[in-house]
Every structure is written in structure tokens, then in C-alpha cells.
Write a protein that holds these residues in place. Structure first.
Motif, PDB file in Angstrom:
ATOM      1  N   GLU A   1       0.843  -1.202   0.000  1.00  0.00           N
ATOM      2  CA  GLU A   1       0.000   0.000   0.000  1.00  0.00           C
ATOM      3  C   GLU A   1       0.876   1.249   0.000  1.00  0.00           C
ATOM      4  N   LYS A   2       0.488   2.256  -0.791  1.00  0.00           N
ATOM      5  CA  LYS A   2       1.203   3.535  -0.871  1.00  0.00           C
ATOM      6  C   LYS A   2       0.192   4.669  -0.791  1.00  0.00           C
ATOM      7  N   ARG A   3       0.719   5.873  -0.483  1.00  0.00           N
ATOM      8  CA  ARG A   3      -0.158   7.052  -0.389  1.00  0.00           C
ATOM      9  C   ARG A   3       0.473   8.263  -1.074  1.00  0.00           C
ATOM     10  N   LEU A   4      -0.401   9.072  -1.647  1.00  0.00           N
ATOM     11  CA  LEU A   4      -0.026  10.394  -2.145  1.00  0.00           C
ATOM     12  C   LEU A   4      -0.766  11.427  -1.310  1.00  0.00           C
ATOM     13  N   LEU A   5      -0.063  12.454  -0.873  1.00  0.00           N
ATOM     14  CA  LEU A   5      -0.666  13.512  -0.060  1.00  0.00           C
ATOM     15  C   LEU A   5      -0.261  14.862  -0.644  1.00  0.00           C
ATOM     16  N   TYR A   6      -1.258  15.677  -0.965  1.00  0.00           N
ATOM     17  CA  TYR A   6      -0.966  17.037  -1.437  1.00  0.00           C
ATOM     18  C   TYR A   6      -2.082  17.974  -0.991  1.00  0.00           C
ATOM     19  N   GLN A   7      -1.792  19.263  -1.072  1.00  0.00           N
ATOM     20  CA  GLN A   7      -2.742  20.297  -0.659  1.00  0.00           C
ATOM     21  C   GLN A   7      -2.985  21.255  -1.811  1.00  0.00           C
ATOM     22  N   VAL A   8      -4.230  21.709  -1.923  1.00  0.00           N
ATOM     23  CA  VAL A   8      -4.636  22.632  -2.980  1.00  0.00           C
ATOM     24  C   VAL A   8      -5.136  23.915  -2.326  1.00  0.00           C
ATOM     25  N   THR A   9      -4.538  25.042  -2.711  1.00  0.00           N
ATOM     26  CA  THR A   9      -4.987  26.350  -2.238  1.00  0.00           C
ATOM     27  C   THR A   9      -5.732  27.033  -3.377  1.00  0.00           C
ATOM     28  N   PHE A  10      -6.936  27.511  -3.089  1.00  0.00           N
ATOM     29  CA  PHE A  10      -7.795  28.096  -4.115  1.00  0.00           C
ATOM     30  C   PHE A  10      -7.691  29.619  -4.051  1.00  0.00           C
ATOM     31  N   ASN A  11      -7.251  30.208  -5.159  1.00  0.00           N
ATOM     32  CA  ASN A  11      -7.046  31.653  -5.221  1.00  0.00           C
ATOM     33  C   ASN A  11      -8.217  32.403  -5.831  1.00  0.00           C
ATOM     34  N   ARG A  12      -9.157  31.676  -6.441  1.00  0.00           N
ATOM     35  CA  ARG A  12     -10.333  32.297  -7.045  1.00  0.00           C
ATOM     36  C   ARG A  12     -11.531  31.413  -6.819  1.00  0.00           C
ATOM     37  N   ARG A  13     -12.704  32.034  -6.897  1.00  0.00           N
ATOM     38  CA  ARG A  13     -13.931  31.247  -6.769  1.00  0.00           C
ATOM     39  C   ARG A  13     -14.067  30.342  -7.985  1.00  0.00           C
ATOM     40  N   GLY A  14     -14.852  29.281  -7.856  1.00  0.00           N
ATOM     41  CA  GLY A  14     -15.033  28.382  -8.983  1.00  0.00           C
ATOM     42  C   GLY A  14     -15.475  27.003  -8.536  1.00  0.00           C
ATOM     43  N   TYR A  15     -15.532  26.106  -9.494  1.00  0.00           N
ATOM     44  CA  TYR A  15     -15.946  24.720  -9.275  1.00  0.00           C
ATOM     45  C   TYR A  15     -14.828  23.848  -9.822  1.00  0.00           C
ATOM     46  N   TYR A  16     -14.088  23.193  -8.938  1.00  0.00           N
ATOM     47  CA  TYR A  16     -12.839  22.534  -9.316  1.00  0.00           C
ATOM     48  C   TYR A  16     -12.961  21.017  -9.154  1.00  0.00           C
ATOM     49  N   GLN A  17     -12.447  20.301 -10.141  1.00  0.00           N
ATOM     50  CA  GLN A  17     -12.422  18.842 -10.095  1.00  0.00           C
ATOM     51  C   GLN A  17     -11.040  18.374  -9.660  1.00  0.00           C
ATOM     52  N   LEU A  18     -11.003  17.563  -8.606  1.00  0.00           N
ATOM     53  CA  LEU A  18      -9.771  16.941  -8.127  1.00  0.00           C
ATOM     54  C   LEU A  18      -9.873  15.445  -8.376  1.00  0.00           C
ATOM     55  N   GLY A  19      -8.986  14.910  -9.204  1.00  0.00           N
ATOM     56  CA  GLY A  19      -9.068  13.511  -9.596  1.00  0.00           C
ATOM     57  C   GLY A  19      -9.753  13.413 -10.953  1.00  0.00           C
ATOM     58  N   PRO A  20      -9.858  12.221 -11.521  1.00  0.00           N
ATOM     59  CA  PRO A  20      -9.441  10.925 -10.987  1.00  0.00           C
ATOM     60  C   PRO A  20      -7.939  10.707 -11.121  1.00  0.00           C
ATOM     61  N   LEU A  21      -7.490   9.505 -10.747  1.00  0.00           N
ATOM     62  CA  LEU A  21      -6.076   9.153 -10.768  1.00  0.00           C
ATOM     63  C   LEU A  21      -5.735   8.445 -12.080  1.00  0.00           C
ATOM     64  N   LEU A  22      -4.680   8.914 -12.725  1.00  0.00           N
ATOM     65  CA  LEU A  22      -4.200   8.296 -13.964  1.00  0.00           C
ATOM     66  C   LEU A  22      -3.061   7.340 -13.625  1.00  0.00           C
ATOM     67  N   LEU A  23      -3.218   6.060 -14.008  1.00  0.00           N
ATOM     68  CA  LEU A  23      -2.226   5.015 -13.739  1.00  0.00           C
ATOM     69  C   LEU A  23      -1.559   4.592 -15.050  1.00  0.00           C
TER      70      LEU A  23
END
Length: 435
Positions: free
Chosen positions: A116-138
Motif C-alpha cells: 500500500e502507498k499514499r499520495l498527499l498534497y494540498q490545494v490552495t484556491f485563489n479564485r472562486r469556482g468549481y474545481y475537479q480533483l481527480g481521478p487518478l491516472l495510472l
């Protein structure tokens, strides 16, 4: 597949000409190709992906944490696996960027059986909007580079970033009409549905003003006295056609228009009045892919193209939040303003013609505009002549306060207010613009 066909062809040639060494080499090559193809498919199909997002709503400047967990559920170890969690590419490419990233969302991983492995990251939003995070590309493949496999895994998360709300000092954009619900301190208009008292008859009083019961009781003519009032509430018309926002001023002018709309809605909500929103923009939620995110692809480019939201949609209907009251109404409007995007669909005159029948007449129409061509001014003038009380808010640069569009609106009898930046929103309900 071309390698296998080539190996079979050489094998046939070796058998025909009785070339034993070539036949033996082709048997080995075919074995390697089959085993490599099987292992490459097994490695990538046995990866199980889960994603956790710390929250799905945020304010401008806030950060959301994303944890992607990958597990090898197969019985074979995976020698290499290239993973990339998708984020909006256009949001990163803009200058300044709409989002900033910190942490690891791309990596080359190795897995033991059951590892098992993990990826951890943070996203800071600088403008209003509707943002999609993912899916994962393998991406994975055999050790010889003969077979590559690409797969898209895990359902994406959608993060809604609310627009900024500026506190407005007072609110005086109201319809001064004879019938309303807010009592005024001066008698510009009187509401015939609100009787404040009775007085003696005066010459010129109309018959419908006479208080017949008081007249019969006293034997002398008496007239009704009405309370002054105005109509409360607001229906926002947000022009979000792409032609109204030149590229040189973007994204600042469109965001200023959205912030203005959100601030006005919040001000009316705090007064307990009704408010609504109508816009010819596009709802970003209409661009969500509906076919799911779990697919296998032959190339990395095809897989990458399938991970983002749709670029276009054929919606031509206005986005409408009906005029109502309450905290839920404010929440709906803020969510709609967070998702609204520029579009080249309905122009503002077409849009007003479409929604005119759905606008209540007991609320002021507040149009938020960036450009005022003659057609737009005429459309607002037609609304005013139809009985609506209309006010226009112009989002103009500070060096463009003599805009020709203001003159067109004045000619149509539409009152005007102007702002050039977010700081001026707080004083939006000050004096009207007088040319």
C-alpha cells in the motif's frame, strides 16, 4: 500486437526453411510477449485506489488536503507504476494561477504483493469556482517496455469555492411604488393597502379615498390616510456573456461582477427581504462527465483527455434561482455564483426576453453589467416600460467612468451605479451616478 504478428511470421519462416535456431528464438520471444502482456494487464488491473478530500467547499484563499491511497490487491508484485492525480490544467496555466499545489500528486511507485502507498498534497484556491480533483491516472507495463497499460481510477471530487462577499454600508436600491412592504419616513408614495388613520375631507380627494364609515358616524366627509411605502427585494440579472468581458480585463472584471452580485444578495438577505438571481452564464456543474471515471486506454494522451471536465456543453437556458427569502436562498445563490462561467450562448437582450415572465414585479431588477451596447440599454428600458423598477450596476475600470453605455442607460430612464474594484462595493448604495 505488431510484435506478436512479427514473431509469428518469423516462426513460420523458420519452420518452412527448417531454421531451428530461429524457431527456438521465436518460441522464446512469443513466450516473453505473452507473459509480459499478461503481467502488465494484471499489475494495473489489481491496483485499488481510494481518495479522501478534507472538504468539498472552501473560501477564497483556503486550502484543501487530498489523500490518495493505492493498494496492490493482486498476488504479483508491481515493479513500477506511474501515478498522477488530475487537477484542472487550465487553473494551473492561468497567470496568476487559480490554484496552487503543495505536496506530491505525481510519483513512480513500487508495490509488493498486498502493498500500500499514499499520495498527499494540498490545494490552495485563489479564485472562486468549481474545481475537479481527480481521478487518478495510472500507467504501468512490462520490464522490457513492450506493453504499456493506462487506466483511470477512482471517482473525482468536486470542490466548490464561494465568491468573496463584501459588507455593503446600507442598502437603498428599492422600488418606490404606491404598493409595497417597507414603510418610508417621507410621503413620496402612499400605499392604499396600509391605512394609517382618518382625517377631514379636503378638496380634491378622490371618492375611493373617502372613509364612508367615519363619514356616516360623524355626518361629515372624512378621508383615509395611507402609510408611505416602497417595494422591497431584488432580482439580480448578471450578464455573463463572453463578449461583454474583453480578454484584457479578465478574469478581474468577471470576478468583480460575481462579487458584486454576492454582496448585494447578502445585503438584502440581512434586511429580511426577498432576492433572486438570473444569469445568461453557464453552470460549471453542467460540464461534469456522466459516464464515470473507471476506464482503460491505449495511450496516455487518451487517458489524460478523459480525466477533466467537459470543455463545452450545449445548454442555452438561463441559470435561474427564483426570488425568495431566507438563509437557504442565500446559500443557493452563493453556490450558483461560485459555479457560473462565461459563455457565448444567450446575449443579454435575448436573456432578458427569456426571463421577463419569471421575474416578480414586487422586487427591484438590478442588472450587473460590464459592457452596455445599445441593445442591452434598450432591453433594460423595455423592462422599465413594462412596469419593473430597474437599476444598473456597471463594473467599469476607474479610468472609464465616462463610458458611453452609461449615457444609453440614462436615455432609457434607468438609474445607474458604478464600481471599479472590490473596495468600492462597500459604498455601492451611496449616491447614484449623475452625469
Amino acid at each position: 500486437m505488431r510484435w506478436i504478428l512479427g514473431a509469428i511470421l518469423l516462426l513460420i519462416v523458420g519452420m518452412v526453411f527448417q531454421l531451428g535456431l530461429l524457431v527456438y528464438a521465436m518460441y522464446v520471444l512469443l513466450g516473453v510477449l505473452v507473459v509480459s502482456r499478461y503481467l502488465a494487464r494484471e499489475w494495473i488491473q489489481n491496483v485499488v485506489v481510494t481518495r479522501e478530500c478534507s472538504r468539498l467547499t472552501a473560501r477564497i484563499g483556503e486550502t484543501v488536503a487530498v489523500i490518495v491511497t493505492l493498494k496492490n490487491s493482486g498476488r504479483w508484485p508491481i515493479p513500477w507504476l506511474l501515478v498522477e492525480d488530475s487537477v484542472p490544467r487550465d487553473a494551473l496555466a492561468e497567470r496568476p494561477p487559480r490554484i496552487t499545489l503543495e505536496g506530491k500528486r505525481v510519483g513512480i511507485l513500487q508495490f509488493s504483493a498486498g502493498g500500500e502507498k499514499r499520495l498527499l498534497y494540498q490545494v490552495t484556491f485563489n479564485r472562486r469556482g468549481y474545481y475537479q480533483l481527480g481521478p487518478l491516472l495510472l500507467e504501468s507495463g512490462d520490464l522490457f517496455g513492450l506493453h504499456r497499460r493506462f487506466r483511470v481510477e477512482s471517482e473525482p471530487h468536486y470542490v466548490l469555492v464561494y465568491p468573496r462577499v463584501v459588507a455593503i454600508e446600507g442598502y437603498n436600491i428599492a422600488s418606490r411604488r404606491p404598493i409595497g412592504e417597507v414603510r418610508l419616513t417621507y410621503r413620496l408614495f402612499e400605499d392604499p393597502t396600509r391605512i394609517a388613520g382618518v382625517r377631514e375631507y379636503r378638496a380634491g380627494d378622490s371618492l375611493n379615498r373617502i372613509h364612508w364609515r367615519a363619514t356616516a358616524r360623524t355626518g361629515a366627509l372624512h378621508s383615509k390616510v395611507y402609510e408611505p411605502s416602497c417595494v422591497a427585494g431584488m432580482t439580480l440579472l448578471l450578464d455573463f456573456h463572453r463578449d461583454s468581458y474583453p480578454a484584457r480585463g479578465e478574469p478581474h472584471r468577471s470576478d468583480l461582477a460575481v462579487t458584486t452580485a454576492a454582496s448585494l444578495a447578502n445585503a438584502v438577505y440581512q434586511l429580511g427581504q426577498q432576492f433572486g438571481l438570473m444569469t445568461n452564464g453557464r453552470d460549471a456543474a453542467d460540464r461534469i462527465r456522466q459516464e464515470g471515471a473507471r476506464h482503460e486506454f491505449r495511450t496516455r494522451a487518451m487517458a489524460k483527455d478523459s480525466t477533466g471536465m467537459l470543455d463545452q456543453n450545449d445548454r442555452l437556458r438561463p441559470v435561474v434561482v427564483e426570488t425568495r427569502r431566507g438563509a437557504e436562498q442565500l446559500q443557493r445563490i452563493l453556490e450558483t455564483l461560485a459555479r457560473v462561467e462565461l459563455t457565448d450562448g444567450l446575449t443579454f437582450p435575448q436573456f432578458t426576453q427569456e426571463v421577463a415572465s419569471r421575474m416578480p414585479r414586487d422586487a427591484t431588477v438590478v442588472a450587473i453589467l460590464s459592457e452596455v451596447p445599445p441593445e442591452t440599454a434598450i432591453a433594460l428600458g423595455n423592462l422599465r416600460r413594462s412596469g419593473f423598477a430597474v437599476t444598473a450596476v456597471l463594473t467599469l475600470p476607474n479610468d472609464d467612468r465616462t463610458n458611453e453605455g452609461a449615457g444609453r442607460l440614462m436615455a432609457e430612464g434607468v438609474s445607474i451605479r458604478s464600481i471599479g474594484n472590490e473596495v468600492e462595493i462597500s459604498s455601492l448604495c451611496g449616491e447614484q451616478w449623475v452625469r
